[in-house]
Design an enzyme around this catalytic site. Structure first.
Site, PDB file in Angstrom:
ATOM      1  N   GLY A  12       0.863  -1.188   0.000  1.00 47.82           N
ATOM      2  CA  GLY A  12       0.000   0.000   0.000  1.00 47.82           C
ATOM      3  C   GLY A  12       0.893   1.229   0.000  1.00 47.82           C
ATOM      4  CG  ASP A  36      -0.636   0.916  -4.198  1.00 47.68           C
ATOM      5  OD1 ASP A  36      -0.756   1.488  -3.090  1.00 47.68           O
ATOM      6  OD2 ASP A  36      -1.596   0.740  -4.989  1.00 47.68           O
ATOM      7  NE  ARG A  91     -18.550  -0.806  12.910  1.00 51.21           N
ATOM      8  CZ  ARG A  91     -18.835  -2.084  13.082  1.00 51.21           C
ATOM      9  NH1 ARG A  91     -19.822  -2.652  12.428  1.00 51.21           N
ATOM     10  NH2 ARG A  91     -18.120  -2.810  13.919  1.00 51.21           N
ATOM     11  CB  VAL A 121      -1.298  -0.430   9.191  1.00 53.12           C
ATOM     12  CG1 VAL A 121      -1.611   1.016   9.531  1.00 53.12           C
ATOM     13  CG2 VAL A 121       0.117  -0.789   9.640  1.00 53.12           C
ATOM     14  CG  HIS A 178      -7.025   1.408  16.305  1.00 50.11           C
ATOM     15  ND1 HIS A 178      -6.299   2.367  16.979  1.00 50.11           N
ATOM     16  CD2 HIS A 178      -7.024   1.790  15.017  1.00 50.11           C
ATOM     17  CE1 HIS A 178      -5.882   3.268  16.112  1.00 50.11           C
ATOM     18  NE2 HIS A 178      -6.314   2.941  14.915  1.00 50.11           N
TER      19      HIS A 178
HETATM   20  N1  APR Z   1      -3.052  -4.480  -3.219  1.00 54.31           N
HETATM   21  C1  APR Z   1      -2.145  -3.494  -3.113  1.00 54.31           C
HETATM   22  N2  APR Z   1      -2.470  -2.220  -2.803  1.00 54.31           N
HETATM   23  C2  APR Z   1      -3.767  -1.952  -2.629  1.00 54.31           C
HETATM   24  C3  APR Z   1      -4.764  -2.934  -2.726  1.00 54.31           C
HETATM   25  C4  APR Z   1      -4.364  -4.259  -3.027  1.00 54.31           C
HETATM   26  N3  APR Z   1      -5.238  -5.258  -3.131  1.00 54.31           N
HETATM   27  N4  APR Z   1      -5.956  -2.349  -2.453  1.00 54.31           N
HETATM   28  C5  APR Z   1      -5.722  -1.043  -2.205  1.00 54.31           C
HETATM   29  N5  APR Z   1      -4.404  -0.798  -2.302  1.00 54.31           N
HETATM   30  C6  APR Z   1      -3.691   0.457  -2.124  1.00 54.31           C
HETATM   31  C7  APR Z   1      -4.352   1.633  -2.832  1.00 54.31           C
HETATM   32  O1  APR Z   1      -3.981   1.641  -4.208  1.00 54.31           O
HETATM   33  C8  APR Z   1      -3.776   2.812  -2.053  1.00 54.31           C
HETATM   34  O2  APR Z   1      -2.595   3.323  -2.664  1.00 54.31           O
HETATM   35  O3  APR Z   1      -3.742   0.838  -0.750  1.00 54.31           O
HETATM   36  C9  APR Z   1      -3.425   2.217  -0.682  1.00 54.31           C
HETATM   37  C10 APR Z   1      -4.198   2.848   0.454  1.00 54.31           C
HETATM   38  O4  APR Z   1      -3.758   4.143   0.578  1.00 54.31           O
HETATM   39  P1  APR Z   1      -4.699   5.362   1.015  1.00 54.31           P
HETATM   40  O5  APR Z   1      -6.019   5.239   0.333  1.00 54.31           O
HETATM   41  O6  APR Z   1      -3.905   6.618   0.880  1.00 54.31           O
HETATM   42  O7  APR Z   1      -4.991   5.054   2.558  1.00 54.31           O
HETATM   43  P2  APR Z   1      -4.054   5.448   3.807  1.00 54.31           P
HETATM   44  O8  APR Z   1      -4.438   6.797   4.307  1.00 54.31           O
HETATM   45  O9  APR Z   1      -2.638   5.162   3.476  1.00 54.31           O
HETATM   46  O10 APR Z   1      -4.569   4.396   4.895  1.00 54.31           O
HETATM   47  C11 APR Z   1      -4.323   3.021   4.718  1.00 54.31           C
HETATM   48  O11 APR Z   1      -4.217   2.540   7.045  1.00 54.31           O
HETATM   49  O12 APR Z   1      -4.586   3.763   8.975  1.00 54.31           O
HETATM   50  C12 APR Z   1      -5.140   2.873   8.058  1.00 54.31           C
HETATM   51  O13 APR Z   1      -7.508   3.414   8.114  1.00 54.31           O
HETATM   52  C13 APR Z   1      -6.339   3.446   7.339  1.00 54.31           C
HETATM   53  O14 APR Z   1      -7.063   1.343   6.453  1.00 54.31           O
HETATM   54  C14 APR Z   1      -6.396   2.551   6.152  1.00 54.31           C
HETATM   55  C15 APR Z   1      -4.919   2.241   5.870  1.00 54.31           C
END
Ligand code: APR
Length: 314
Positions: A12, A36, A91, A121, A178
């Site tokens: 991610g 990602d 949810r 996370v 959490h």
């Molecule tokens: N495989 C790889 N990456 C993925 C997949 C997957 N199957 N599904 C989603 N992603 C990537 C998205 O492309 C994105 O870049 O996960 C990333 C999530 O990033 P953001 O949307 O910016 O979220 P972020 O603020 O980083 O939070 C991520 O952490 O604290 C927790 O609640 C929050 O669950 C959330 C996570």
């Protein structure tokens, strides 16, 4: 045997993942892979971080990837992939989407880094860690959730600001699930060795506890789009560093309880000894009546989340 650098993979490359990669790289914790499904974003951010190293003078490699084979043999894998909370998403919808994402990531992690310590996370954290553990099938020593370090950092920062002292001198412990069911432990908060209960009134302490409990929501409301990422990323790195450098730190983490605190089969935030093997010990201590009640309430909330997974067939 040639010297082998540690390898840390972050799944991610969004706000939390990329910030985590930056902090990990800047501390020379090892070689960082940022993965990602959006390959360009992972590769672009990785390059950007690498170039920051030329100014900030850190040396580790930072690579972007979309293929899990590039993450093979990682010592620590952090899972931040998932969908954030957004208006219109219930949810249950979020639970289903993120359980699918975390589950699929964990199958790949199991294949490519079978010896890794995995730190989850993605929210809802306590349920996602449960899903991860099930899909990975790793021993409990190697599956942890990041929540308590962040929740206690929030509480510590509010205490430090209230007393106008360095946050370095504020120690605090947060247990339980959490978010709003977390259990801050004022009795175990010390400022320069002095119990917080001797420094602030019960009313002020309660106000800080409430603010810490809603710390994530306060930031979501201010940002309007997205959620917190600097403090979550710093908290992840603290856990990862404890493992990669075998620091034997005691940090509050979500760990699979096997009878400790009277709980079995659930991931709940408790003080954990973290070292080179991952979770080396769940540290147990006696709770007073009020703490016990708050902890039990929090465990009930975690159990409800896990029941939701079963109800939704996840
Ligand atoms: N495989 C790889 N990456 C993925 C997949 C997957 N199957 N599904 C989603 N992603 C990537 C998205 O492309 C994105 O870049 O996960 C990333 C999530 O990033 P953001 O949307 O910016 O979220 P972020 O603020 O980083 O939070 C991520 O952490 O604290 C927790 O609640 C929050 O669950 C959330 C996570």
């Amino acid at each position: 045997m040639p010297f082998r650098r540690k390898k840390i993979t972050i799944i991610g490359a969004g706000q939390v993942g990329a910030t985590c990669a930056y902090i990990a790289a800047s501390r020379d914790m090892g070689d960082v892979v940022l993965l990602d499904r959006a390959e360009g974003m992972a590769k672009g951010k990785a390059l950007d971080i690498l170039q920051a190293g030329a100014v900030e003078l850190f040396d580790g490699t930072v690579r972007g990837a979309a293929d899990y084979d590039d993450t093979a043999g990682s010592d620590v894998v952090v899972v931040t992939a998932g969908s954030p909370r957004r208006p219109g998403l219930s949810r249950d919808d979020l639970l289903a989407i993120n359980a699918g994402v975390v589950g699929s990531c964990c199958l790949e992690i199991k294949r490519t880094s079978p010896e890794a310590v995995v730190i989850i996370v993605t929210n809802p954290l306590d349920a996602m860690t449960f899903v991860a553990s099930r899909e990975l099938g790793f021993p409990r020593e190697r599956v942890l959730g990041m929540a308590g370090v962040l929740d206690s950092a929030r509480f510590r920062s509010f205490v430090a600001a209230e007393l106008s002292v360095s946050v370095r001198d504020v120690q605090a412990l947060v247990l339980g699930g959490h978010g709003d069911s977390m259990v801050p432990m004022p009795r175990h908060c010390f400022v320069g060795g002095v119990p917080l209960t001797q420094l602030l009134s019960p009313e002020r302490i309660q106000a800080l506890v409430e603010r810490a409990r809603r710390g994530g929501d306060e930031i979501v409301n201010l940002l309007e789009t997205g959620s917190a990422y600097y403090a979550p990323a710093a908290s992840i790195v603290q856990m990862a560093e404890a493992v990669l450098r075998n620091q034997r730190r005691i940090l509050p983490c979500a760990a699979l309880l096997q009878g400790e605190y009277g709980v079995s089969g659930l991931f709940v935030g408790v003080p954990c000894l973290l070292g080179g093997q991952g979770l080396e010990q769940v540290c147990e201590f006696e709770l007073d009546e009020t703490e016990r009640a708050a902890f039990d309430h929090s465990v009930t909330r975690v159990r409800a989340l896990v029941d939701d997974l079963a109800r939704l067939g996840l």
